[in-house]
Write a protein that holds these residues in place. Structure first.
Motif, PDB file in Angstrom:
ATOM      1  N   GLY A 181      56.873  62.382  40.651  1.00 26.82           N
ATOM      2  CA  GLY A 181      57.439  61.610  41.749  1.00 26.82           C
ATOM      3  C   GLY A 181      56.440  61.279  42.838  1.00 26.82           C
ATOM      4  N   ASP A 182      55.307  61.982  42.892  1.00 28.23           N
ATOM      5  CA  ASP A 182      54.237  61.555  43.795  1.00 28.23           C
ATOM      6  C   ASP A 182      53.769  60.175  43.369  1.00 28.23           C
ATOM      7  N   TYR A 183      53.339  59.353  44.326  1.00 26.10           N
ATOM      8  CA  TYR A 183      52.947  57.988  43.959  1.00 26.10           C
ATOM      9  C   TYR A 183      51.989  57.414  44.989  1.00 26.10           C
ATOM     10  N   ILE A 184      51.368  56.308  44.628  1.00 25.71           N
ATOM     11  CA  ILE A 184      50.575  55.506  45.546  1.00 25.71           C
ATOM     12  C   ILE A 184      50.812  54.038  45.230  1.00 25.71           C
ATOM     13  N   TYR A 185      50.944  53.227  46.284  1.00 24.97           N
ATOM     14  CA  TYR A 185      51.068  51.780  46.112  1.00 24.97           C
ATOM     15  C   TYR A 185      49.956  51.137  46.936  1.00 24.97           C
ATOM     16  N   THR A 186      49.055  50.433  46.238  1.00 20.58           N
ATOM     17  CA  THR A 186      47.862  49.867  46.859  1.00 20.58           C
ATOM     18  C   THR A 186      47.763  48.384  46.557  1.00 20.58           C
ATOM     19  N   GLU A 187      47.274  47.614  47.533  1.00 23.17           N
ATOM     20  CA  GLU A 187      46.978  46.200  47.314  1.00 23.17           C
ATOM     21  C   GLU A 187      45.471  45.974  47.444  1.00 23.17           C
ATOM     22  N   ILE A 188      44.923  45.213  46.500  1.00 24.18           N
ATOM     23  CA  ILE A 188      43.503  44.856  46.509  1.00 24.18           C
ATOM     24  C   ILE A 188      43.401  43.348  46.687  1.00 24.18           C
ATOM     25  N   LYS A 189      42.536  42.920  47.591  1.00 26.10           N
ATOM     26  CA  LYS A 189      42.282  41.496  47.766  1.00 26.10           C
ATOM     27  C   LYS A 189      40.776  41.262  47.773  1.00 26.10           C
ATOM     28  N   GLY A 190      40.346  40.160  47.165  1.00 23.35           N
ATOM     29  CA  GLY A 190      38.923  39.862  47.163  1.00 23.35           C
ATOM     30  C   GLY A 190      38.583  38.742  46.216  1.00 23.35           C
ATOM     31  N   ALA A 191      37.303  38.669  45.876  1.00 29.09           N
ATOM     32  CA  ALA A 191      36.812  37.630  44.971  1.00 29.09           C
ATOM     33  C   ALA A 191      35.588  38.158  44.241  1.00 29.09           C
ATOM     34  N   VAL A 192      35.312  37.557  43.092  1.00 25.29           N
ATOM     35  CA  VAL A 192      34.105  37.870  42.351  1.00 25.29           C
ATOM     36  C   VAL A 192      33.413  36.564  41.958  1.00 25.29           C
ATOM     37  N   LYS A 193      32.123  36.517  42.191  1.00 23.42           N
ATOM     38  CA  LYS A 193      31.298  35.383  41.783  1.00 23.42           C
ATOM     39  C   LYS A 193      30.706  35.688  40.420  1.00 23.42           C
ATOM     40  N   VAL A 194      30.950  34.799  39.450  1.00 23.42           N
ATOM     41  CA  VAL A 194      30.471  34.992  38.082  1.00 23.42           C
ATOM     42  C   VAL A 194      29.415  33.928  37.802  1.00 23.42           C
ATOM     43  N   ASP A 195      28.147  34.330  37.682  1.00 17.75           N
ATOM     44  CA  ASP A 195      27.112  33.324  37.489  1.00 17.75           C
ATOM     45  C   ASP A 195      27.024  32.900  36.025  1.00 17.75           C
ATOM     46  N   ASN A 196      26.042  32.061  35.710  1.00 15.74           N
ATOM     47  CA  ASN A 196      25.940  31.495  34.367  1.00 15.74           C
ATOM     48  C   ASN A 196      25.751  32.558  33.286  1.00 15.74           C
ATOM     49  N   GLY A 197      25.125  33.677  33.649  1.00 19.71           N
ATOM     50  CA  GLY A 197      24.897  34.757  32.691  1.00 19.71           C
ATOM     51  C   GLY A 197      25.919  35.868  32.775  1.00 19.71           C
ATOM     52  N   PHE A 198      27.044  35.610  33.427  1.00 15.61           N
ATOM     53  CA  PHE A 198      28.142  36.559  33.605  1.00 15.61           C
ATOM     54  C   PHE A 198      27.738  37.771  34.447  1.00 15.61           C
ATOM     55  N   ASN A 199      26.766  37.591  35.354  1.00 15.02           N
ATOM     56  CA  ASN A 199      26.490  38.624  36.349  1.00 15.02           C
ATOM     57  C   ASN A 199      27.510  38.501  37.468  1.00 15.02           C
ATOM     58  N   LEU A 200      28.029  39.632  37.938  1.00 12.58           N
ATOM     59  CA  LEU A 200      29.148  39.637  38.865  1.00 12.58           C
ATOM     60  C   LEU A 200      28.723  40.101  40.255  1.00 12.58           C
ATOM     61  N   THR A 201      29.190  39.383  41.266  1.00 12.44           N
ATOM     62  CA  THR A 201      28.993  39.782  42.650  1.00 12.44           C
ATOM     63  C   THR A 201      30.365  39.930  43.298  1.00 12.44           C
ATOM     64  N   TRP A 202      30.707  41.152  43.726  1.00 14.46           N
ATOM     65  CA  TRP A 202      32.044  41.465  44.188  1.00 14.46           C
ATOM     66  C   TRP A 202      32.151  41.447  45.703  1.00 14.46           C
ATOM     67  N   SER A 203      33.292  41.043  46.206  1.00 10.33           N
ATOM     68  CA  SER A 203      33.671  41.192  47.605  1.00 10.33           C
ATOM     69  C   SER A 203      35.152  41.524  47.616  1.00 10.33           C
ATOM     70  N   GLN A 204      35.513  42.745  48.010  1.00 12.63           N
ATOM     71  CA  GLN A 204      36.900  43.161  47.913  1.00 12.63           C
ATOM     72  C   GLN A 204      37.214  44.269  48.916  1.00 12.63           C
ATOM     73  N   SER A 205      38.494  44.407  49.204  1.00 12.96           N
ATOM     74  CA  SER A 205      38.971  45.493  50.047  1.00 12.96           C
ATOM     75  C   SER A 205      40.344  45.914  49.552  1.00 12.96           C
ATOM     76  N   SER A 206      40.699  47.150  49.795  1.00 11.68           N
ATOM     77  CA  SER A 206      42.001  47.659  49.349  1.00 11.68           C
ATOM     78  C   SER A 206      42.734  48.303  50.510  1.00 11.68           C
ATOM     79  N   THR A 207      44.050  48.229  50.451  1.00  8.89           N
ATOM     80  CA  THR A 207      44.897  48.803  51.485  1.00  8.89           C
ATOM     81  C   THR A 207      45.993  49.620  50.818  1.00  8.89           C
ATOM     82  N   THR A 208      46.103  50.875  51.200  1.00  6.20           N
ATOM     83  CA  THR A 208      47.192  51.702  50.698  1.00  6.20           C
ATOM     84  C   THR A 208      48.440  51.413  51.520  1.00  6.20           C
TER      85      THR A 208
END
Length: 279
Positions: free
Chosen positions: A202-229
Protein backbone atom coordinates in the motif's frame (compact mmCIF):
# COMPACT_ATOMS: atom_id res chain seq x y z
CA UNK A 1 7.72 -8.07 -63.60
CA UNK A 2 7.19 -5.92 -66.68
CA UNK A 3 3.78 -4.82 -67.90
CA UNK A 4 2.39 -7.09 -70.59
CA UNK A 5 1.52 -5.37 -73.82
CA UNK A 6 -1.94 -3.85 -73.69
CA UNK A 7 -2.17 -4.01 -69.88
CA UNK A 8 -1.84 -1.08 -67.47
CA UNK A 9 -1.60 -3.26 -64.35
CA UNK A 10 0.75 -6.06 -63.29
CA UNK A 11 1.11 -8.54 -60.38
CA UNK A 12 2.59 -7.06 -57.18
CA UNK A 13 2.42 -9.82 -54.54
CA UNK A 14 0.82 -13.14 -53.68
CA UNK A 15 -0.99 -13.55 -50.36
CA UNK A 16 -0.73 -16.66 -48.18
CA UNK A 17 -4.12 -17.87 -49.45
CA UNK A 18 -2.86 -17.78 -53.06
CA UNK A 19 -4.62 -14.58 -54.11
CA UNK A 20 -2.60 -12.33 -56.42
CA UNK A 21 -2.66 -8.58 -55.79
CA UNK A 22 -2.04 -6.34 -58.81
CA UNK A 23 -0.76 -2.75 -59.00
CA UNK A 24 -1.06 0.12 -61.45
CA UNK A 25 2.37 1.31 -60.38
CA UNK A 26 1.01 3.37 -57.49
CA UNK A 27 -2.01 1.69 -55.93
CA UNK A 28 -3.10 -1.89 -55.29
CA UNK A 29 -5.89 -2.93 -57.68
CA UNK A 30 -8.05 -5.96 -58.36
CA UNK A 31 -7.57 -7.45 -61.84
CA UNK A 32 -10.28 -8.65 -64.15
CA UNK A 33 -10.27 -12.11 -65.72
CA UNK A 34 -8.43 -10.95 -68.86
CA UNK A 35 -5.53 -9.42 -66.92
CA UNK A 36 -5.35 -12.32 -64.49
CA UNK A 37 -5.08 -14.98 -67.18
CA UNK A 38 -2.75 -12.85 -69.32
CA UNK A 39 -0.09 -13.20 -66.63
CA UNK A 40 -0.63 -16.94 -66.32
CA UNK A 41 -2.78 -17.03 -63.20
CA UNK A 42 -6.12 -18.73 -62.57
CA UNK A 43 -9.37 -16.75 -62.44
CA UNK A 44 -11.83 -17.73 -59.69
CA UNK A 45 -15.28 -17.15 -61.18
CA UNK A 46 -17.06 -17.70 -57.88
CA UNK A 47 -15.13 -15.03 -55.95
CA UNK A 48 -13.97 -12.88 -58.89
CA UNK A 49 -10.38 -13.13 -57.69
CA UNK A 50 -7.05 -14.01 -59.27
CA UNK A 51 -5.02 -16.86 -57.74
CA UNK A 52 -1.51 -18.24 -58.13
CA UNK A 53 -2.48 -21.48 -56.38
CA UNK A 54 -5.36 -23.03 -54.48
CA UNK A 55 -5.08 -22.82 -50.70
CA UNK A 56 -5.76 -26.07 -48.90
CA UNK A 57 -8.24 -26.80 -46.15
CA UNK A 58 -5.65 -26.65 -43.35
CA UNK A 59 -4.51 -23.18 -44.36
CA UNK A 60 -8.09 -21.96 -44.64
CA UNK A 61 -8.84 -23.35 -41.22
CA UNK A 62 -5.75 -21.71 -39.73
CA UNK A 63 -6.67 -18.29 -41.05
CA UNK A 64 -10.45 -18.46 -40.76
CA UNK A 65 -10.49 -16.11 -37.74
CA UNK A 66 -8.20 -13.55 -39.38
CA UNK A 67 -10.27 -10.47 -40.27
CA UNK A 68 -9.01 -7.29 -41.87
CA UNK A 69 -11.32 -4.37 -42.69
CA UNK A 70 -9.84 -2.12 -45.37
CA UNK A 71 -11.49 0.94 -46.92
CA UNK A 72 -9.66 3.19 -49.35
CA UNK A 73 -6.40 2.59 -51.21
CA UNK A 74 -3.41 1.59 -49.07
CA UNK A 75 -0.12 -0.36 -49.20
CA UNK A 76 -0.58 -3.36 -46.92
CA UNK A 77 2.06 -6.09 -46.70
CA UNK A 78 1.39 -9.73 -45.83
CA UNK A 79 0.82 -11.49 -42.50
CA UNK A 80 -1.55 -8.88 -41.10
CA UNK A 81 -4.31 -9.93 -38.72
CA UNK A 82 -7.33 -8.17 -37.28
CA UNK A 83 -6.56 -4.69 -38.59
CA UNK A 84 -8.91 -1.84 -39.48
CA UNK A 85 -7.58 0.70 -41.97
CA UNK A 86 -9.59 3.58 -43.42
CA UNK A 87 -8.68 6.73 -45.31
CA UNK A 88 -6.03 6.77 -48.01
CA UNK A 89 -2.37 6.02 -48.73
CA UNK A 90 -1.60 4.37 -45.39
CA UNK A 91 1.26 1.85 -45.26
CA UNK A 92 1.26 -1.30 -43.13
CA UNK A 93 4.68 -2.97 -43.41
CA UNK A 94 3.60 -6.50 -42.45
CA UNK A 95 3.66 -8.97 -39.54
CA UNK A 96 1.14 -6.70 -37.80
CA UNK A 97 -2.00 -7.42 -35.81
CA UNK A 98 -4.67 -5.53 -33.91
CA UNK A 99 -4.29 -2.12 -35.56
CA UNK A 100 -6.77 0.75 -35.80
CA UNK A 101 -5.61 3.20 -38.48
CA UNK A 102 -7.67 6.17 -39.67
CA UNK A 103 -6.57 9.11 -41.78
CA UNK A 104 -3.99 9.47 -44.51
CA UNK A 105 -0.30 8.83 -45.06
CA UNK A 106 0.40 6.89 -41.85
CA UNK A 107 3.08 4.19 -41.71
CA UNK A 108 3.18 1.26 -39.26
CA UNK A 109 6.56 -0.42 -38.86
CA UNK A 110 6.95 -4.15 -39.45
CA UNK A 111 5.94 -6.22 -36.43
CA UNK A 112 4.24 -3.42 -34.49
CA UNK A 113 1.01 -4.64 -32.84
CA UNK A 114 -1.88 -3.33 -30.72
CA UNK A 115 -1.43 0.24 -31.97
CA UNK A 116 -3.51 3.02 -33.51
CA UNK A 117 -3.09 6.18 -35.58
CA UNK A 118 -5.29 9.11 -36.54
CA UNK A 119 -4.69 12.44 -38.24
CA UNK A 120 -2.18 12.44 -41.08
CA UNK A 121 1.37 11.24 -41.78
CA UNK A 122 2.07 9.67 -38.41
CA UNK A 123 4.78 7.04 -37.96
CA UNK A 124 3.86 4.15 -35.64
CA UNK A 125 7.11 2.57 -34.47
CA UNK A 126 6.44 1.31 -30.93
CA UNK A 127 4.28 -1.55 -29.67
CA UNK A 128 0.98 -0.33 -28.23
CA UNK A 129 1.57 3.24 -29.45
CA UNK A 130 -1.30 5.68 -29.96
CA UNK A 131 -0.29 8.27 -32.58
CA UNK A 132 -1.91 11.53 -33.65
CA UNK A 133 -0.14 12.59 -36.83
CA UNK A 134 0.24 16.30 -37.49
CA UNK A 135 2.08 16.12 -40.81
CA UNK A 136 1.07 17.52 -44.18
CA UNK A 137 2.97 15.11 -46.41
CA UNK A 138 5.36 17.36 -48.32
CA UNK A 139 9.08 16.94 -48.94
CA UNK A 140 9.80 19.44 -46.16
CA UNK A 141 7.27 17.91 -43.74
CA UNK A 142 7.12 14.19 -44.53
CA UNK A 143 6.18 11.08 -42.58
CA UNK A 144 6.57 11.30 -38.80
CA UNK A 145 7.76 14.90 -38.87
CA UNK A 146 5.22 16.20 -36.35
CA UNK A 147 3.24 13.90 -34.09
CA UNK A 148 1.95 13.27 -30.59
CA UNK A 149 1.92 9.81 -29.00
CA UNK A 150 0.76 8.03 -25.87
CA UNK A 151 2.68 4.95 -24.73
CA UNK A 152 2.18 2.85 -21.58
CA UNK A 153 5.00 1.11 -19.70
CA UNK A 154 5.20 -1.25 -16.75
CA UNK A 155 7.57 -3.32 -14.65
CA UNK A 156 8.52 -4.62 -11.21
CA UNK A 157 11.45 -3.93 -8.87
CA UNK A 158 12.48 -5.90 -5.77
CA UNK A 159 15.81 -4.19 -5.06
CA UNK A 160 17.69 -0.91 -5.54
CA UNK A 161 18.87 -1.63 -9.11
CA UNK A 162 17.90 0.77 -11.90
CA UNK A 163 15.27 -0.88 -14.12
CA UNK A 164 13.91 0.20 -17.51
CA UNK A 165 10.15 -0.18 -17.79
CA UNK A 166 8.85 -1.95 -20.91
CA UNK A 167 5.78 -1.64 -23.13
CA UNK A 168 2.83 -3.05 -21.17
CA UNK A 169 5.43 -4.72 -18.92
CA UNK A 170 6.35 -7.25 -21.61
CA UNK A 171 10.07 -7.16 -20.60
CA UNK A 172 11.06 -6.77 -24.26
CA UNK A 173 9.95 -3.54 -25.95
CA UNK A 174 10.79 0.12 -25.31
CA UNK A 175 9.99 3.55 -26.79
CA UNK A 176 11.56 4.09 -30.23
CA UNK A 177 12.97 7.54 -31.06
CA UNK A 178 13.79 9.16 -34.41
CA UNK A 179 17.16 10.73 -35.17
CA UNK A 180 17.48 14.45 -36.01
CA UNK A 181 14.56 15.12 -33.71
CA UNK A 182 13.42 16.77 -30.51
CA UNK A 183 11.15 14.64 -28.38
CA UNK A 184 9.26 16.36 -25.57
CA UNK A 185 7.72 14.19 -22.89
CA UNK A 186 5.25 14.38 -20.03
CA UNK A 187 5.27 11.24 -17.92
CA UNK A 188 3.04 10.15 -15.05
CA UNK A 189 4.46 7.32 -12.94
CA UNK A 190 2.96 5.30 -10.10
CA UNK A 191 5.03 2.93 -7.97
CA UNK A 192 2.87 0.73 -5.73
CA UNK A 193 4.41 -1.51 -3.05
CA UNK A 194 2.96 -5.00 -2.73
CA UNK A 195 5.34 -6.50 -0.15
CA UNK A 196 8.92 -7.61 0.43
CA UNK A 197 10.78 -8.14 3.71
CA UNK A 198 11.24 -4.37 4.09
CA UNK A 199 8.12 -3.26 2.23
CA UNK A 200 4.63 -2.35 3.37
CA UNK A 201 1.82 -3.17 0.98
CA UNK A 202 0.00 0.00 0.00
CA UNK A 203 2.99 2.34 0.17
CA UNK A 204 3.20 4.29 -3.08
CA UNK A 205 4.72 7.18 -4.99
CA UNK A 206 3.17 9.27 -7.77
CA UNK A 207 5.68 11.30 -9.79
CA UNK A 208 5.47 13.48 -12.89
CA UNK A 209 8.44 13.94 -15.24
CA UNK A 210 8.61 16.74 -17.78
CA UNK A 211 11.39 17.49 -20.24
CA UNK A 212 12.85 16.90 -23.67
CA UNK A 213 15.59 14.92 -25.35
CA UNK A 214 17.59 15.99 -28.39
CA UNK A 215 18.39 13.04 -30.67
CA UNK A 216 21.16 13.81 -33.16
CA UNK A 217 21.86 12.07 -36.47
CA UNK A 218 23.84 9.31 -34.74
CA UNK A 219 21.21 8.78 -32.02
CA UNK A 220 23.30 10.54 -29.35
CA UNK A 221 20.96 11.87 -26.67
CA UNK A 222 21.02 15.16 -24.79
CA UNK A 223 18.53 15.27 -21.91
CA UNK A 224 16.78 18.13 -20.14
CA UNK A 225 14.24 17.00 -17.56
CA UNK A 226 12.85 17.50 -14.09
CA UNK A 227 10.58 15.42 -11.87
CA UNK A 228 8.07 16.32 -9.20
CA UNK A 229 6.72 13.96 -6.57
CA UNK A 230 3.03 14.73 -6.40
CA UNK A 231 2.20 12.30 -3.59
CA UNK A 232 3.90 9.50 -1.66
CA UNK A 233 3.44 7.24 1.34
CA UNK A 234 6.25 5.13 2.84
CA UNK A 235 9.39 3.89 1.07
CA UNK A 236 9.44 3.35 -2.70
CA UNK A 237 12.04 4.76 -5.14
CA UNK A 238 12.94 7.29 -7.83
CA UNK A 239 12.23 7.71 -11.56
CA UNK A 240 13.68 9.44 -14.64
CA UNK A 241 13.69 9.19 -18.43
CA UNK A 242 16.80 7.44 -19.76
CA UNK A 243 18.41 5.77 -22.78
CA UNK A 244 18.23 2.02 -23.19
CA UNK A 245 20.13 1.33 -26.41
CA UNK A 246 19.92 2.91 -29.88
CA UNK A 247 17.23 3.85 -30.85
CA UNK A 248 15.29 3.18 -27.64
CA UNK A 249 14.48 5.11 -24.48
CA UNK A 250 12.31 4.35 -21.46
CA UNK A 251 11.28 5.36 -17.97
CA UNK A 252 14.04 4.21 -15.62
CA UNK A 253 12.92 3.39 -12.08
CA UNK A 254 15.10 2.65 -9.07
CA UNK A 255 13.40 0.86 -6.23
CA UNK A 256 14.51 0.00 -2.69
CA UNK A 257 16.22 -3.12 -1.37
CA UNK A 258 13.82 -5.83 -0.23
CA UNK A 259 10.80 -3.78 -1.27
CA UNK A 260 8.55 -5.21 -3.99
CA UNK A 261 7.10 -2.45 -6.19
CA UNK A 262 4.86 -2.60 -9.26
CA UNK A 263 5.45 0.36 -11.59
CA UNK A 264 3.18 1.90 -14.22
CA UNK A 265 3.98 4.87 -16.47
CA UNK A 266 1.86 6.76 -18.97
CA UNK A 267 4.11 8.63 -21.40
CA UNK A 268 2.93 11.40 -23.73
CA UNK A 269 5.49 12.43 -26.33
CA UNK A 270 5.58 15.37 -28.73
CA UNK A 271 7.98 14.91 -31.67
CA UNK A 272 9.48 17.22 -34.25
CA UNK A 273 11.88 15.61 -36.71
CA UNK A 274 14.01 17.34 -39.37
CA UNK A 275 14.52 15.67 -42.74
CA UNK A 276 16.16 18.46 -44.73
CA UNK A 277 19.21 18.85 -42.43
CA UNK A 278 21.08 16.79 -39.85
CA UNK A 279 22.53 17.76 -36.50
Amino acid sequence: MEYKKGHKIKPKKTLVNGRVIFTDGTNDVSPNQVSCEAYGYKWNRKNNTCSAFNSNFKINKLFKNTTNTITGKHDIAGATENIFVSGQKNTIKGQNKNLLISGSGHEVDNGVNNASASGAYGKVKTQGQIVIGGGIGTSDYPLGNNQTSIIQLGGITTNASATDLTIHGDETNYITVQNNSILGFEVKVIGLCYGGSSGTAGDYIYTEIKGAVKVDNGFNLTWSQSSTTIASVGTTGTVQMAAVTDPYISVEVTGTANVNIEWFASVQTTENKLYSVTF
